[in-house]
Structure formats: structure tokens, C-alpha cells
Design a protein around this motif. Sequence first.
Motif, PDB file in Angstrom:
ATOM      1  N   GLY A   1       0.822  -1.209   0.000  1.00 18.87           N
ATOM      2  CA  GLY A   1       0.000   0.000   0.000  1.00 18.87           C
ATOM      3  C   GLY A   1       0.854   1.255   0.000  1.00 18.87           C
ATOM      4  N   ILE A   2       0.286   2.342  -0.512  1.00 21.05           N
ATOM      5  CA  ILE A   2       0.915   3.667  -0.466  1.00 21.05           C
ATOM      6  C   ILE A   2      -0.164   4.666  -0.096  1.00 21.05           C
ATOM      7  N   VAL A   3       0.142   5.550   0.847  1.00 22.94           N
ATOM      8  CA  VAL A   3      -0.860   6.505   1.291  1.00 22.94           C
ATOM      9  C   VAL A   3      -0.183   7.781   1.762  1.00 22.94           C
ATOM     10  N   ILE A   4      -0.888   8.875   1.638  1.00 21.09           N
ATOM     11  CA  ILE A   4      -0.465  10.153   2.222  1.00 21.09           C
ATOM     12  C   ILE A   4      -1.427  10.459   3.353  1.00 21.09           C
ATOM     13  N   GLU A   5      -0.884  10.843   4.505  1.00 14.12           N
ATOM     14  CA  GLU A   5      -1.726  11.117   5.655  1.00 14.12           C
ATOM     15  C   GLU A   5      -1.393  12.469   6.257  1.00 14.12           C
ATOM     16  N   SER A   6      -2.390  13.041   6.897  1.00 15.42           N
ATOM     17  CA  SER A   6      -2.225  14.279   7.636  1.00 15.42           C
ATOM     18  C   SER A   6      -3.131  14.213   8.845  1.00 15.42           C
ATOM     19  N   GLU A   7      -2.546  14.175  10.030  1.00  6.17           N
ATOM     20  CA  GLU A   7      -3.300  13.987  11.271  1.00  6.17           C
ATOM     21  C   GLU A   7      -4.155  12.727  11.123  1.00  6.17           C
ATOM     22  N   ASP A   8      -5.491  12.869  11.157  1.00  2.00           N
ATOM     23  CA  ASP A   8      -6.335  11.680  11.051  1.00  2.00           C
ATOM     24  C   ASP A   8      -6.987  11.561   9.675  1.00  2.00           C
ATOM     25  N   MET A   9      -6.406  12.225   8.672  1.00  2.00           N
ATOM     26  CA  MET A   9      -6.964  12.185   7.324  1.00  2.00           C
ATOM     27  C   MET A   9      -6.035  11.405   6.398  1.00  2.00           C
ATOM     28  N   PHE A  10      -6.614  10.623   5.502  1.00  2.00           N
ATOM     29  CA  PHE A  10      -5.856   9.896   4.496  1.00  2.00           C
ATOM     30  C   PHE A  10      -6.173  10.473   3.125  1.00  2.00           C
ATOM     31  N   ILE A  11      -5.132  10.681   2.324  1.00  2.00           N
ATOM     32  CA  ILE A  11      -5.288  11.217   0.978  1.00  2.00           C
ATOM     33  C   ILE A  11      -5.077  10.083  -0.011  1.00  2.00           C
ATOM     34  N   PRO A  12      -6.072   9.711  -0.824  1.00  3.28           N
ATOM     35  CA  PRO A  12      -5.876   8.649  -1.824  1.00  3.28           C
ATOM     36  C   PRO A  12      -4.880   9.101  -2.880  1.00  3.28           C
ATOM     37  N   VAL A  13      -4.171   8.160  -3.473  1.00  4.10           N
ATOM     38  CA  VAL A  13      -3.151   8.479  -4.461  1.00  4.10           C
ATOM     39  C   VAL A  13      -3.272   7.560  -5.664  1.00  4.10           C
ATOM     40  N   THR A  14      -2.693   7.988  -6.784  1.00  4.41           N
ATOM     41  CA  THR A  14      -2.452   7.101  -7.920  1.00  4.41           C
ATOM     42  C   THR A  14      -0.949   6.885  -8.009  1.00  4.41           C
ATOM     43  N   ILE A  15      -0.542   5.709  -8.461  1.00  2.00           N
ATOM     44  CA  ILE A  15       0.885   5.426  -8.576  1.00  2.00           C
ATOM     45  C   ILE A  15       1.190   4.861  -9.950  1.00  2.00           C
ATOM     46  N   GLY A  16       2.411   5.094 -10.370  1.00  2.00           N
ATOM     47  CA  GLY A  16       2.912   4.507 -11.607  1.00  2.00           C
ATOM     48  C   GLY A  16       4.252   3.850 -11.339  1.00  2.00           C
ATOM     49  N   LEU A  17       4.546   2.743 -11.995  1.00  3.74           N
ATOM     50  CA  LEU A  17       5.784   2.001 -11.788  1.00  3.74           C
ATOM     51  C   LEU A  17       6.552   1.892 -13.097  1.00  3.74           C
ATOM     52  N   LYS A  18       7.854   2.174 -13.018  1.00  4.76           N
ATOM     53  CA  LYS A  18       8.720   2.018 -14.187  1.00  4.76           C
ATOM     54  C   LYS A  18      10.120   1.713 -13.690  1.00  4.76           C
ATOM     55  N   GLY A  19      10.542   0.489 -13.859  1.00  2.00           N
ATOM     56  CA  GLY A  19      11.872   0.091 -13.400  1.00  2.00           C
ATOM     57  C   GLY A  19      11.970   0.213 -11.888  1.00  2.00           C
ATOM     58  N   ASN A  20      12.969   0.975 -11.443  1.00  2.00           N
ATOM     59  CA  ASN A  20      13.161   1.146 -10.001  1.00  2.00           C
ATOM     60  C   ASN A  20      12.531   2.443  -9.490  1.00  2.00           C
ATOM     61  N   GLU A  21      11.653   3.049 -10.279  1.00  2.00           N
ATOM     62  CA  GLU A  21      11.001   4.295  -9.885  1.00  2.00           C
ATOM     63  C   GLU A  21       9.505   4.090  -9.672  1.00  2.00           C
ATOM     64  N   ALA A  22       8.984   4.791  -8.678  1.00  2.00           N
ATOM     65  CA  ALA A  22       7.535   4.835  -8.446  1.00  2.00           C
ATOM     66  C   ALA A  22       7.120   6.299  -8.402  1.00  2.00           C
ATOM     67  N   THR A  23       6.090   6.651  -9.159  1.00  2.00           N
ATOM     68  CA  THR A  23       5.532   8.003  -9.085  1.00  2.00           C
ATOM     69  C   THR A  23       4.246   7.956  -8.269  1.00  2.00           C
ATOM     70  N   VAL A  24       4.093   8.906  -7.373  1.00  2.00           N
ATOM     71  CA  VAL A  24       2.939   8.957  -6.466  1.00  2.00           C
ATOM     72  C   VAL A  24       2.273  10.320  -6.617  1.00  2.00           C
ATOM     73  N   THR A  25       0.988  10.312  -6.977  1.00  2.00           N
ATOM     74  CA  THR A  25       0.253  11.557  -7.181  1.00  2.00           C
ATOM     75  C   THR A  25      -1.008  11.554  -6.340  1.00  2.00           C
ATOM     76  N   PRO A  26      -1.208  12.554  -5.460  1.00  2.00           N
ATOM     77  CA  PRO A  26      -2.456  12.632  -4.687  1.00  2.00           C
ATOM     78  C   PRO A  26      -3.651  12.801  -5.610  1.00  2.00           C
ATOM     79  N   VAL A  27      -4.716  12.057  -5.346  1.00  2.00           N
ATOM     80  CA  VAL A  27      -5.944  12.218  -6.120  1.00  2.00           C
ATOM     81  C   VAL A  27      -6.580  13.575  -5.818  1.00  2.00           C
ATOM     82  N   GLU A  28      -6.563  13.945  -4.545  1.00  2.00           N
ATOM     83  CA  GLU A  28      -7.036  15.262  -4.140  1.00  2.00           C
ATOM     84  C   GLU A  28      -5.830  16.184  -3.991  1.00  2.00           C
TER      85      GLU A  28
END
Length: 420
Positions: free
Chosen positions: A66-93
Motif C-alpha cells: 500500500g501507499i498513502v499520504i496522511e495528515s493527522e487523522d486524514m488519508f489522501i488517496p493516491v495514484t501510482i505509476g511504476l517504471k523500473g526502479n522508480e515509483a511516481t505517487v500523485t495525490p488524487v485530491e
Amino acid sequence: MVFKRSNFLFFFIVIVLLSYSSVFPQSISYAKYEDWIKLPEKKEVPLVKTFTIQFNKQIFVEDIDGIVIESEDMFIPVTIGLKGNEATVTPVEYLRPNTDYTLRIFLDHARYYMNFSTEKTDENFLYMGKKDVVSEYAPDEIIPDLNYYRLDMEKGNPIRIYVTDDYEEEFGKGFAYTEIEDIIKSIEKIKDFQPYENVNSSLDIYFYTDDSDTPFPEKTQGKASSWGEHTEILINGSTLPFDFRPVLTHEIVHYFDQQSSLDDQDKQEIYEKFWGEDYRFWLLEGGAEYSAFFHHKYTTNSFNDLDLISVKDSKSSIVKYVKKLKSNKAILDKDIQLNSFDDIKRASDENYGVTLALFWYLAEEYGYEEVYEYVEYIGDHFEPEQSISGSEKDEIAIQFFDKTEEEILEDWLEYFDDFQ
């Protein structure tokens, strides 16, 4: 207008863009991981941001718990992309300004985290660009290229405002939706309640016209619907040949009510037993009309030439509004006896001016707060499965108003001269 649908529960979802499949993070307990790997902290992160994380080996979908962004008691959903040894993480909101966050990455062999803070800004109403949106009114369709504005009330989730291009072209960029913050603050001052501070609640507001490329209903003026703690408001400018900011306020009042105890399922059942299913007309629609005209002072309209419907705090002005909505036909059906407040819906053929007149009269005669204390007492005094007798109804009304509802309605009709 207010609409209700069954509750739903929203969980954050991690979408792996590379494989176009969804991954649901496993149940997380941070305490069981002793060796977190800390990534370099970042400051002044833009509100629209994609993070690129490099690992020392190639990462596959099956490696990710799993991958998530959090702030206090809030969770921000994300989209991720994978390419080789890199992962890109983008907040949905989009992220909130001047806020501390933690990005957490759960792999099958290691746990990473990165603390970051976003850039500061004094603006709480921000244009976030174009966005493709999915609405609960049409959950199977993507609505493309809506103008996305975000109103941050500094508590809870930001309010999301979506506006079509043709709405802005017809009514002026900024019309009505730039006043949402002031309207909300006007209502919360009266109701002593901030529904947006609940981190589980959310509000989306859509402004469109009949010419917009949306799945939203035509010929609808305003509509507020809730799905659990999520509320969506529709404002269709095509059906409103006048300055429709009071309609917007009306629907925002429904948002307040839908996030309050009035929306409790057990209490709704009690209210239906006490008054009947038409109670929503005098209480919810009447209360929303009252606030729309008397709880917010509208700014001068510099966006277009639409005239604001004005109802003054007077008997004559309210009667004029009632007659305007009825096109000077008979206001009340004399064959329907008014025994309780809910009877006005059938007797007036759903004339919103009539329910405004009743709510205004109750507020003037007995007090705005007293009306809601009366309703709250009824909701707390009975159980959903309990029967309620006519004598019990009269006793409670007398307890609060010194009169039964039937007697109050007689006085009300006399005061308004039967709307002649």
C-alpha cells in the motif's frame, strides 16, 4: 429540494496506473514495523505535485502492500505509476496549503516514510485547473474538463466546486460560487454548527446549464443529495431566470441539515410518526427558505443583469412571494383541514412561499431556536417503534408554544388573512 439515498462507506484506493488495476492497502498498524526507512524531508511542496521515489531495485505491483499520504487523522488517496526502479505517487485530491503530511510506502520487504509540508498561501479559494469528475448523481460516467475550484474552510475536507465553461460564459466567471464561503459562514453563525469540520464528511457543488455536457438532470433548479456523510449540490442556471444565489443558499442549508441530527434515521422515523412523511416540507424546506432570505446578505451582483428575488422581513412581502409562486391562483385548498404543520404541503400544493410563511411566523412568534428545540425534543422523547397519540402531540406543542399545532395554524392563517 432535498434527496436522500442509502449510506455508503468510502475507503482510500491505490490505483496502479501501469497495470490499470486496483490495489487495496492491507490493514495498517505502524507499531509493528520497527525499522522505518526515512526519506529526505521536503518543504514548500506545491499543492499539485507528483512525487518520484527511486529504489535500489525494480519494483513490481506484487511488491506493494500500500501507499498513502496522511495528515493527522486524514488519508489522501493516491495514484501510482511504476517504471523500473522508480515509483511516481500523485495525490488524487490536491494538497492543502501550509499543511504537514507524511507519505508512507508499504512494500513486502520494507517500509518507507517521507515527511513534507506544502507551500504557504493566504488564499483559501483556489482555482485548481480542469478536472475529470465522477459524481454520485451519475457514478458510472466521467464528466470531463470541469473547472475545479477548491474552498478550504481550514477544518476538515476542502469544499470542491465544479463549474462548466458554458455556465461561466453565460453568467460570468465567479458568479454565485465565489460567495459560497460567506453563505456558509452566515448559516453556521445561525446554526452554531460547522459540518465541514467532520473529517469524514465532504461537499461537492456543481454549477452547470442545460447546454453543459453533463449527465445532470435538466429542468432542475437546485438539488442537494447525500450519500452517507457525502453531500452533492446541483445548481442549474438555465432554469433560473433570476439571480439564483438564494437557491444556492437554500441547498447549502440542506447540506447543514443532512450533516446534523435531523438526518438521523431513527429521528426521521419518529418525525414521520409525529407529523407524517410530509414533515420535511414545513421543517426542511421551510427552514431552508427562511435562511435563504433572512440569514445572508447578498453582495451586489456585478457579474450579470439578473435581478435578485428579495423577500423582506414583513408580512406583505411574504404574501407577495407566496402569490408570485402560485400565479395568483387559490393559495390553499379549503377542503384540506390544517391539523398539524405537515398538512400545509398538500393544502398549498407544495408552494414554497407558504412553507416560508409558516416558518417565518413560527420564528417571529416563538423564536427560531425554539422551533428547532421543539423538533429536537420530539426526536429525543420517542422511540422509532413507539406509537404517538394525538393527545401526546398536543401536550408537547403546548409545552413549547402554549398552543396546539392546529391552534397555531389557525392563528397563522388569521395573521396572513388566509393569503387573500
